[in-house]
Design a protein around this motif. Sequence first.
Motif, PDB file in Angstrom:
ATOM      1  N   PHE A   1      -3.784   9.819  -2.511  1.00  0.00           N
ATOM      2  CA  PHE A   1      -4.129   9.155  -1.252  1.00  0.00           C
ATOM      3  C   PHE A   1      -3.714  10.013  -0.060  1.00  0.00           C
ATOM      4  O   PHE A   1      -4.479  10.194   0.888  1.00  0.00           O
ATOM      5  N   THR A   2      -2.476  10.521  -0.103  1.00  0.00           N
ATOM      6  CA  THR A   2      -1.981  11.319   1.023  1.00  0.00           C
ATOM      7  C   THR A   2      -2.680  12.671   1.112  1.00  0.00           C
ATOM      8  O   THR A   2      -2.692  13.291   2.180  1.00  0.00           O
TER       9      THR A   2
ATOM     10  N   LYS B   1      -6.044  13.179  -0.022  1.00  0.00           N
ATOM     11  CA  LYS B   1      -7.482  13.018   0.210  1.00  0.00           C
ATOM     12  C   LYS B   1      -7.794  12.194   1.465  1.00  0.00           C
ATOM     13  O   LYS B   1      -8.773  12.476   2.166  1.00  0.00           O
ATOM     14  N   VAL B   2      -7.004  11.161   1.728  1.00  0.00           N
ATOM     15  CA  VAL B   2      -7.293  10.265   2.862  1.00  0.00           C
ATOM     16  C   VAL B   2      -6.024  10.057   3.696  1.00  0.00           C
ATOM     17  O   VAL B   2      -5.599   8.925   3.935  1.00  0.00           O
ATOM     18  N   ASP B   3      -5.438  11.156   4.128  1.00  0.00           N
ATOM     19  CA  ASP B   3      -4.184  11.068   4.886  1.00  0.00           C
ATOM     20  C   ASP B   3      -4.367  10.300   6.195  1.00  0.00           C
ATOM     21  O   ASP B   3      -3.444   9.630   6.659  1.00  0.00           O
TER      22      ASP B   3
ATOM     23  N   PHE C   1       0.650   4.433  -2.429  1.00  0.00           N
ATOM     24  CA  PHE C   1       0.546   5.821  -1.967  1.00  0.00           C
ATOM     25  C   PHE C   1       1.551   6.716  -2.691  1.00  0.00           C
ATOM     26  O   PHE C   1       1.268   7.896  -2.948  1.00  0.00           O
TER      27      PHE C   1
ATOM     28  N   PHE D   1      -6.124   7.643   6.636  1.00  0.00           N
ATOM     29  CA  PHE D   1      -5.996   6.224   6.308  1.00  0.00           C
ATOM     30  C   PHE D   1      -4.536   5.867   6.043  1.00  0.00           C
ATOM     31  O   PHE D   1      -4.057   4.804   6.464  1.00  0.00           O
ATOM     32  N   VAL D   2      -3.825   6.745   5.357  1.00  0.00           N
ATOM     33  CA  VAL D   2      -2.407   6.522   5.077  1.00  0.00           C
ATOM     34  C   VAL D   2      -1.632   6.385   6.384  1.00  0.00           C
ATOM     35  O   VAL D   2      -0.794   5.486   6.540  1.00  0.00           O
TER      36      VAL D   2
ATOM     37  N   LEU E   1       0.829  -1.209   0.000  1.00  0.00           N
ATOM     38  CA  LEU E   1       0.000   0.000   0.000  1.00  0.00           C
ATOM     39  C   LEU E   1       0.863   1.259   0.000  1.00  0.00           C
ATOM     40  O   LEU E   1       0.506   2.263  -0.627  1.00  0.00           O
ATOM     41  N   THR E   2       2.009   1.191   0.689  1.00  0.00           N
ATOM     42  CA  THR E   2       2.929   2.329   0.684  1.00  0.00           C
ATOM     43  C   THR E   2       3.377   2.643  -0.741  1.00  0.00           C
ATOM     44  O   THR E   2       3.455   3.811  -1.143  1.00  0.00           O
TER      45      THR E   2
END
Length: 311
Positions: free
Chosen positions: A79-80, A82-84, A73, A86-87, A69-70
């Motif tokens: 991702f970082t 919009k959904v930081d 990202f 979750f990251v 997943l990293t």
Amino acid sequence: MVENSVFNSDTELLIIGVIYAILSAIVFPVYVLIIHALHSRSDLRENISYKLINLLNYCDVSQASCHFLTGLFLIFPFFTKKVDFFVRIVGCTANTLWLATFVIMAILSLARIGIAFFKTKPTKWSIWMIVALVIGSIYIFLVWAIGCITQNFQLTGPSWSYDMTVKFAGLFADLELVLCFPTLALSFCSYILIIYSIYKVSKRQISQLKSSSSLRTEVGILIQATILTTYMAILITFWHNAESWFKMTNVTLAALNCVWILFSHLNSILLIATNKGVRNQILKPFCNRVPSRHTSRLGPLSHVSSVNIEK
């Protein structure tokens, strides 16, 4: 790179992300075979040491998922943005699973000491094992839960690190060192004691074949434990001193993170290379001629324990 592209406009980070994803993905089929091998044979499935090793395998494959997943990202930076939250949870989960490996290895080494010196049954959980697992599990869960709630782990460039702007993040970073190095020392010293015990007893035994077989078995375990503990100690040392030892570039940070990713590969390779029972079980579907011997490098020590693995 097109400005509106979903891919990372930083070519260097994009390439690093692809490397992370590939390195993480290739280990999945290997662990599927290993975990299946440990579950498919009763002598491996019922052995406490192998239950702990399989728990370690689950931690490793879960870490590999987080590393995969990293990579995503880095490839898709939205991702970082919009959904930081979750990251950060993924990063905290990866770090917590890494810490869990230290707890499991410490309990595994103590279990081997129990079998070697106190005639602990290799197929029965002792009270101290259960207590150690409960305490370790509570600690790991608290580290993970607090990390997820406070969002104290962040993806900076190609590397994960504690966000020191978050309260108590520095404390958790220091606690890692308090946990890691003592457990590594405990694991290594435990196997040294086992090797010394077998070597000392083997001199007085009439049956040299039996004693030398036990010695070779424990030497195999010692090799695996030594390589893993040395690798982990070096990784922890470099990780916590990187800023003062190296020039912090994306390549340097990516190299450190790749060393972390490759730990899962090393563990799987050593488990297969040093354990004939697991190796034969993995090869069995591909080669019917490989004999399925109920032998194990983590079985009870024959010269100090009269309890055999139940089959």
